[in-house]
Design an enzyme around this catalytic site. Structure first.
Site, PDB file in Angstrom:
ATOM      1  N   TYR A   1      19.296  -4.404  -3.657  1.00 20.13           N
ATOM      2  CA  TYR A   1      18.235  -5.715  -4.170  1.00 20.13           C
ATOM      3  C   TYR A   1      18.348  -5.385  -5.920  1.00 20.13           C
ATOM      4  CZ  TYR A   1      13.137  -8.211  -5.763  1.00 20.13           C
ATOM      5  OH  TYR A   1      12.355  -8.533  -6.573  1.00 20.13           O
TER       6      TYR A   1
ATOM      7  N   LYS B   1      10.083   0.739 -13.340  1.00 17.35           N
ATOM      8  CA  LYS B   1       9.314   2.031 -12.401  1.00 17.35           C
ATOM      9  C   LYS B   1       8.786   3.093 -13.275  1.00 17.35           C
ATOM     10  CE  LYS B   1      10.574  -0.445  -8.318  1.00 17.35           C
ATOM     11  NZ  LYS B   1      11.613  -1.344  -7.892  1.00 17.35           N
TER      12      LYS B   1
ATOM     13  N   ASP C   1      22.146   0.157 -11.156  1.00 16.20           N
ATOM     14  CA  ASP C   1      20.803  -0.062 -11.149  1.00 16.20           C
ATOM     15  C   ASP C   1      20.092   0.141 -10.617  1.00 16.20           C
ATOM     16  OD1 ASP C   1      18.634  -1.408 -10.851  1.00 16.20           O
ATOM     17  OD2 ASP C   1      18.853  -2.836  -9.794  1.00 16.20           O
TER      18      ASP C   1
HETATM   19  C1  LIG Z   1      11.942  -2.785  -8.006  1.00 13.84           C
HETATM   20  C2  LIG Z   1      13.373  -2.823  -8.367  1.00 13.84           C
HETATM   21  C3  LIG Z   1      14.030  -3.807  -8.697  1.00 13.84           C
HETATM   22  C4  LIG Z   1      12.963  -5.147  -9.468  1.00 13.84           C
HETATM   23  O1  LIG Z   1      11.847  -4.294 -10.559  1.00 13.84           O
HETATM   24  P1  LIG Z   1      10.503  -5.196 -10.608  1.00 13.84           P
HETATM   25  O2  LIG Z   1      10.339  -4.202 -11.919  1.00 13.84           O
HETATM   26  O3  LIG Z   1      10.994  -5.643  -9.211  1.00 13.84           O
HETATM   27  O4  LIG Z   1      11.156  -6.738 -11.200  1.00 13.84           O
HETATM   28  C5  LIG Z   1      15.508  -4.739  -9.609  1.00 13.84           C
HETATM   29  N1  LIG Z   1      16.218  -3.062  -9.034  1.00 13.84           N
HETATM   30  C6  LIG Z   1      16.097  -1.891  -8.360  1.00 13.84           C
HETATM   31  C7  LIG Z   1      16.971  -0.835  -7.722  1.00 13.84           C
HETATM   32  C8  LIG Z   1      13.924  -1.532  -6.995  1.00 13.84           C
HETATM   33  O5  LIG Z   1      13.969  -1.013  -6.987  1.00 13.84           O
END
Ligand SMILES: *Cc1c(COP(=O)(O)O)cnc(C)c1O
Length: 429
Positions: A144, A267, A239
């Site tokens: 994701y 995060k 990512d």
């Molecule tokens: C949480 C997450 C996102 C999206 O981040 P948001 O701040 O919710 O938009 C993108 N990539 C990864 C791997 C994530 O865990």
């Protein structure tokens, strides 16, 4: 345990907010029952609206690696509140956090701050396309990367939980340029690069997948991505919105020793406030406006509050031994859970690294593939989830989510969790 206040709030929320929640995975769709409403957190604990106390293994979905209301983060935020909330202009704190990020993650030479992880991945992909002057991108099933149109193809957790990997509202034309491969399928990577390598702008991947539960890469998988991208001039994007400063000080890339061209963060770097970042090779980053032609901007980007909280958090996690301690705690937790599952005769395995873990109700000792995650026993998980909740342990309400611990999780919290798990596993049958 009484949940009257949560239930009343949920009824009201359902009338005002779609599904009663502001992000889908907060609804208890995957586990049944009504979501809880929370009003406070301290250290490793969450307090719900009915004053029930839980040991928290969600940590705001990753950011709270120091636990709730860590004194240094609160002090930094309080100090910034006295100075101003936002200026829409440059600040010293932005320079400081950029320096800190580039020190902790050596592959990042230059970095730009945004306000969410979604924005970070969206911008990184635009940049990779602008830099390579190519359109095609490659992603992996179960990974994701935020709710970016072109990336909502076979995306993890929220999308998996809802059983809607492809969202209506995303035009086919947007995802036509996105190729989806199986996570940990080395041959699949080689094949697509052999066929279309010179058209591929970038590969984006969670170097440890944290949105289909928690799945590490097989030996050689990330290395193959690096080789293929090098051979064909494609940009490799890790990512690390979830894994960055979570699984190790330098992120998953430092665990596996593979260097991406670009990294996306989020995060943890916001200390719990809304933030994201993307960065990497200076020659690529310099393609962004105002010095380059690739446009990217943000009114609240580099928010003084978010940078203050993030910087305070990054200072604490930089201390020697921080991740070793976290990893030792997580192993105590997962080893203890495995023992108790075995004692109760429940097939169960785990993955863990730094401050993250995955729980699998599965006969298979090693979970490395999306199909293995999907084949886990979701009824066992549901039953375990609710039994743990009743015993004061808050796990992520979906078997496709990773678990998170914080530095505030000590011996006492782990022992209480394991005691709860002992009877929760027995309650499964
Ligand atoms: C949480 C997450 C996102 C999206 O981040 P948001 O701040 O919710 O938009 C993108 N990539 C990864 C791997 C994530 O865990």
């Amino acid at each position: 345990m009484k949940h009257d206040n949560s239930r009343n709030l949920y009824d009201l929320a359902l009338q005002l907010i779609p599904g009663g929640v502001n992000s889908p995975v907060r609804a208890f769709k995957a586990v049944g029952g009504d979501p809880l409403f929370f009003k406070a957190g301290q250290d490793a604990y969450l307090i719900d609206s009915d004053d029930n106390r839980y040991i928290d293994y969600v940590g705001a979905w990753g950011p709270l690696i120091l636990g709730h209301r860590h004194e240094k983060v609160i002090a930094a935020l309080s100090a910034q509140l006295q100075e101003g909330i936002g200026f829409g202009a440059s600040t010293e704190a932005e320079v400081n956090i950029a320096r800190k990020i580039t020190e902790l993650v050596p592959s990042i030479e230059k970095v730009r701050l945004v306000t969410s992880g979604t924005e970070a991945t969206m911008s990184a992909i635009r940049l990779a396309r602008g830099f390579t002057k190519r359109d095609k991108i490659v992603k992996f099933e179960g990974c994701y990367h935020g709710h970016v149109d072109g990336l909502l193809v076979k995306a993890g957790s929220g999308a998996l939980t809802l059983g809607e990997p492809d969202s209506p509202g995303v035009p086919k034309a947007y995802t036509k340029l996105t190729h989806v491969l199986s996570y940990n399928d080395i041959d699949g990577v080689k094949k697509i690069f052999a066929e279309q390598g010179d058209d591929i702008a970038c590969v984006i991947i969670e170097p440890i997948a944290g949105n289909m539960n928690f799945v590490p890469p097989l030996p050689g998988f990330l290395e193959t991505l690096r080789e293929c991208c090098d051979r064909h001039g494609s940009v490799l994007i890790f990512d690390e919105v979830m894994t960055g400063f979570r699984v190790a000080k330098g992120g998953a890339q430092s665990v596996y020793g593979v260097k991406p061209d670009l990294t996306t963060l989020g995060k943890v770097i916001g200390g719990g406030l809304p933030v994201g970042a993307f960065g990497g090779r200076a020659d690529i980053m310099d393609h962004i406006a105002p010095i380059g032609p690739v446009y990217q901007a943000g009114t609240l980007a580099g928010s003084p509050l978010a940078t203050a909280a993030g910087l305070a958090m990054l200072e604490v996690i930089s201390e020697d031994g921080f991740y070793e301690n976290l990893h030792a705690t997580v192993c105590k937790l997962t080893d203890g859970l495995k023992q108790r599952a075995a004692a109760a005769g429940i097939p169960f395995s785990t993955n863990q690294q730094g401050g993250m873990f995955g729980l699998f109700f599965s006969e298979e000792p090693e979970i490395r593939r999306f199909e293995q995650v999907m084949a886990c026993n979701s009824e066992h998980f549901q039953s375990f989830f609710h039994a743990m909740l009743d015993r004061g342990v808050y796990l992520a309400p979906s078997s496709f989510e990773a678990g998170f611990i914080s530095a505030a999780h000590g011996e006492a919290e782990i022992q209480t969790t394991l005691d709860a798990a002992e009877s929760a596993f027995q309650a499964i049958n």
